[in-house]
Design an enzyme around this catalytic site. Sequence first.
Site, mmCIF file in Angstrom:
data_model
loop_
_atom_site.group_PDB
_atom_site.id
_atom_site.type_symbol
_atom_site.label_atom_id
_atom_site.label_comp_id
_atom_site.label_asym_id
_atom_site.label_seq_id
_atom_site.Cartn_x
_atom_site.Cartn_y
_atom_site.Cartn_z
ATOM 1 N N SER A 128 0.809 -1.225 0.000
ATOM 2 C CA SER A 128 0.000 0.000 0.000
ATOM 3 C C SER A 128 0.838 1.269 0.000
ATOM 4 C CB SER A 128 -0.875 -0.010 1.258
ATOM 5 O OG SER A 128 -1.452 1.248 1.471
ATOM 6 N N GLU A 130 0.111 3.626 1.716
ATOM 7 C CA GLU A 130 0.133 4.047 3.124
ATOM 8 C C GLU A 130 1.509 3.758 3.736
ATOM 9 O OE1 GLU A 130 -2.464 5.649 4.633
ATOM 10 O OE2 GLU A 130 -1.710 5.626 6.686
ATOM 11 N N TYR A 154 -1.802 0.529 10.625
ATOM 12 C CA TYR A 154 -2.027 -0.131 9.333
ATOM 13 C C TYR A 154 -0.765 -0.038 8.465
ATOM 14 C CZ TYR A 154 -3.800 -0.727 4.533
ATOM 15 O OH TYR A 154 -3.978 -1.129 3.228
HETATM 16 P P1 NAP Z 1 -11.623 -4.571 1.709
HETATM 17 O O1 NAP Z 1 -12.772 -4.259 0.814
HETATM 18 O O2 NAP Z 1 -11.683 -4.146 3.126
HETATM 19 O O3 NAP Z 1 -11.385 -6.137 1.648
HETATM 20 C C1 NAP Z 1 -10.545 -6.787 2.555
HETATM 21 C C2 NAP Z 1 -10.981 -8.237 2.676
HETATM 22 O O4 NAP Z 1 -10.086 -8.877 3.609
HETATM 23 C C3 NAP Z 1 -12.400 -8.423 3.224
HETATM 24 O O5 NAP Z 1 -13.047 -9.437 2.492
HETATM 25 C C4 NAP Z 1 -12.150 -8.874 4.661
HETATM 26 O O6 NAP Z 1 -13.154 -9.723 5.165
HETATM 27 C C5 NAP Z 1 -10.864 -9.663 4.497
HETATM 28 N N1 NAP Z 1 -10.189 -9.869 5.770
HETATM 29 C C6 NAP Z 1 -10.061 -9.019 6.822
HETATM 30 N N2 NAP Z 1 -9.403 -9.602 7.835
HETATM 31 C C7 NAP Z 1 -9.113 -10.861 7.425
HETATM 32 C C8 NAP Z 1 -8.487 -11.968 8.044
HETATM 33 N N3 NAP Z 1 -7.994 -11.894 9.281
HETATM 34 N N4 NAP Z 1 -8.382 -13.106 7.343
HETATM 35 C C9 NAP Z 1 -8.878 -13.211 6.082
HETATM 36 N N5 NAP Z 1 -9.501 -12.207 5.451
HETATM 37 C C10 NAP Z 1 -9.615 -11.033 6.117
HETATM 38 O O7 NAP Z 1 -10.273 -3.971 1.107
HETATM 39 P P2 NAP Z 1 -9.862 -3.694 -0.419
HETATM 40 O O8 NAP Z 1 -10.085 -2.263 -0.715
HETATM 41 O O9 NAP Z 1 -10.463 -4.730 -1.293
HETATM 42 O O10 NAP Z 1 -8.287 -3.887 -0.343
HETATM 43 C C11 NAP Z 1 -7.701 -5.133 -0.677
HETATM 44 C C12 NAP Z 1 -6.281 -5.182 -0.182
HETATM 45 O O11 NAP Z 1 -5.513 -4.145 -0.756
HETATM 46 C C13 NAP Z 1 -6.117 -5.009 1.318
HETATM 47 O O12 NAP Z 1 -5.012 -5.797 1.712
HETATM 48 C C14 NAP Z 1 -5.788 -3.553 1.480
HETATM 49 O O13 NAP Z 1 -5.090 -3.340 2.685
HETATM 50 C C15 NAP Z 1 -4.944 -3.331 0.247
HETATM 51 N N6 NAP Z 1 -4.907 -1.996 -0.312
HETATM 52 C C16 NAP Z 1 -6.078 -1.382 -0.640
HETATM 53 C C17 NAP Z 1 -6.046 -0.136 -1.245
HETATM 54 C C18 NAP Z 1 -7.310 0.574 -1.622
HETATM 55 O O14 NAP Z 1 -7.243 1.785 -1.853
HETATM 56 N N7 NAP Z 1 -8.435 -0.118 -1.752
HETATM 57 C C19 NAP Z 1 -4.802 0.466 -1.536
HETATM 58 C C20 NAP Z 1 -3.639 -0.205 -1.207
HETATM 59 C C21 NAP Z 1 -3.701 -1.451 -0.613
HETATM 60 P P3 NAP Z 1 -14.291 -9.144 6.163
HETATM 61 O O15 NAP Z 1 -15.243 -8.404 5.283
HETATM 62 O O16 NAP Z 1 -14.844 -10.387 6.766
HETATM 63 O O17 NAP Z 1 -13.594 -8.242 7.141
HETATM 64 O O1 G4F Z 2 -10.789 6.770 2.337
HETATM 65 P P1 G4F Z 2 -9.808 6.731 3.443
HETATM 66 O O2 G4F Z 2 -10.257 6.136 4.722
HETATM 67 O O3 G4F Z 2 -8.530 5.981 2.865
HETATM 68 P P2 G4F Z 2 -7.011 5.926 3.355
HETATM 69 O O4 G4F Z 2 -6.871 6.221 4.776
HETATM 70 O O5 G4F Z 2 -6.205 6.766 2.415
HETATM 71 O O6 G4F Z 2 -6.670 4.387 3.143
HETATM 72 C C1 G4F Z 2 -7.024 3.702 1.942
HETATM 73 O O7 G4F Z 2 -5.960 3.835 1.024
HETATM 74 C C2 G4F Z 2 -4.738 3.187 1.400
HETATM 75 C C3 G4F Z 2 -3.742 3.421 0.259
HETATM 76 O O8 G4F Z 2 -3.115 4.651 0.422
HETATM 77 C C4 G4F Z 2 -5.020 1.715 1.587
HETATM 78 F F1 G4F Z 2 -3.862 1.066 1.886
HETATM 79 C C5 G4F Z 2 -6.040 1.513 2.685
HETATM 80 O O9 G4F Z 2 -6.336 0.127 2.803
HETATM 81 C C6 G4F Z 2 -7.311 2.259 2.303
HETATM 82 O O10 G4F Z 2 -7.870 1.618 1.201
HETATM 83 O O11 G4F Z 2 -9.275 8.185 3.756
HETATM 84 C C7 G4F Z 2 -8.736 9.013 2.742
HETATM 85 C C8 G4F Z 2 -8.501 10.415 3.309
HETATM 86 C C9 G4F Z 2 -7.713 10.404 4.611
HETATM 87 O O12 G4F Z 2 -6.780 11.444 4.572
HETATM 88 C C10 G4F Z 2 -8.742 10.710 5.683
HETATM 89 O O13 G4F Z 2 -8.217 11.381 6.824
HETATM 90 O O14 G4F Z 2 -9.766 10.983 3.627
HETATM 91 C C11 G4F Z 2 -9.673 11.597 4.896
HETATM 92 N N1 G4F Z 2 -11.021 11.681 5.469
HETATM 93 C C12 G4F Z 2 -11.659 12.836 5.765
HETATM 94 N N2 G4F Z 2 -12.851 12.575 6.304
HETATM 95 C C13 G4F Z 2 -11.804 10.657 5.814
HETATM 96 C C14 G4F Z 2 -12.973 11.222 6.353
HETATM 97 N N3 G4F Z 2 -11.654 9.313 5.718
HETATM 98 C C15 G4F Z 2 -12.658 8.524 6.155
HETATM 99 N N4 G4F Z 2 -12.521 7.180 6.050
HETATM 100 N N5 G4F Z 2 -13.805 9.034 6.702
HETATM 101 C C16 G4F Z 2 -14.014 10.390 6.834
HETATM 102 O O15 G4F Z 2 -15.040 10.821 7.326
#
Ligand code: NAP
Ligand code: G4F
Length: 325
Positions: A128, A130, A154
């Site tokens: 990520s 992050e 995280y």
């Molecule tokens: P998501 O919608 O939250 O999906 C995560 C999945 O992981 C859910 O199905 C969740 O199941 C499962 N999970 C949580 N804890 C687990 C455990 N202990 N064992 C097995 N499965 C578990 O997230 P996503 O957006 O698809 O992201 C996918 C991956 O990419 C994650 O690793 C995330 O950290 C990473 N990532 C995401 C982004 C982004 O912007 N979306 C960016 C960079 C990296 P439950 O629903 O049961 O909790």
């Molecule tokens: O949508 P967010 O919660 O995503 P965040 O924290 O960037 O994390 C996501 O991206 C990561 C990759 O860079 C992944 F690894 C991670 O798994 C996840 O998918 O927040 C985005 C921004 C942050 O700066 C947060 O402080 O939005 C700001 N924000 C402002 N108001 C908020 C809110 N975020 C959330 N969730 N809820 C709010 O009300």
Amino acid sequence: MKKRKAFITGINGQDGSYLAEYLLEKDYEVYGIVRRNSIAENQESRIDHLVGNGVETAYGDLLDVSSLERMVGTIKPDEIYNVGAQSHVRISFDIPQFTVQTNALGVLNMLEAYKYHCPKARFYQASSSECFGRSVEEDGYQRETTKMEPTSPYGCAKVFGYNIVRHYRFAHKLFAVNGILFNHESPRRGANFVTNKVVKGAVRIKSGLQDKLELGNMDAYRDWGHSKDYVRAMNMIINHTEPDDFVVATGRTHSVREMCNYVFSKLDINYKDVVTQNPKFLRAEELKYLKGDSSKIRKVLGWKPKYTFETLMDEMIEHWQGVYE
Ligand code: NAP
Ligand code: G4F
């Protein structure tokens, strides 16, 4: 010809579900683990349409090594995609131990199962942006060579995951790779992430179903792409000729405020009239700015996103209008 087998952790998540669809289109056999959910309807909510139609699931957890060993030991997948994680950054401050166990030790558990049961397979880790945290290059980007200085439990756990994958690659000669993905969204995004929260809230306000929206830090910048483009990148990365790590990003960044302005303006609402700040959505430490340089994956693998920030947001708006209007 024998079909390729893919095993996905987190298959019921946003990325897992799009990845399963993408791999089915490419004629893979797809397997995944889902966690037990007390609401049976939520168990496979994002993949209901796929289960039994090319996708097989079983109960499993990244913290339950026996479930991982059973799955990879019996399926013997060609490709393992470890996209399961506790993926919410702010919530990682509330449940740091669970987050670190799943996002760090869970990766190690998966790697060990892979090493012992199917070492000829390939392994993709969902790393990520992050991980970069406070770190920004002088030219305003983050890229593969940027120092990792995470700002959340995280992010710290994801840095471990990133490094342990590289260690297994070098030490055990395994095809284990990282995609360092910047934020990616879709209508399937959890509604407590900022894009979906804003779009859903804006459409509900337009429909008279709520009158205000509470957010946290509106001055943070993120590089937002579409999950569909990013799961395609995952498959390209794992199928590269050699194991390597790649940043996946659009190269454009917007503040949360700009995103609100775009979304609410589309609905003829001035966001300033309805959005307020609630400190409960702030983080103990904020990651202020992300903009990814994805030149490497564009040059080496020919990946580029099909969606723009605007078409991503438009698709999400259309989705929620379909639900509430
Ligand atoms: P998501 O919608 O939250 O999906 C995560 C999945 O992981 C859910 O199905 C969740 O199941 C499962 N999970 C949580 N804890 C687990 C455990 N202990 N064992 C097995 N499965 C578990 O997230 P996503 O957006 O698809 O992201 C996918 C991956 O990419 C994650 O690793 C995330 O950290 C990473 N990532 C995401 C982004 C982004 O912007 N979306 C960016 C960079 C990296 P439950 O629903 O049961 O909790
Ligand atoms: O949508 P967010 O919660 O995503 P965040 O924290 O960037 O994390 C996501 O991206 C990561 C990759 O860079 C992944 F690894 C991670 O798994 C996840 O998918 O927040 C985005 C921004 C942050 O700066 C947060 O402080 O939005 C700001 N924000 C402002 N108001 C908020 C809110 N975020 C959330 N969730 N809820 C709010 O009300």
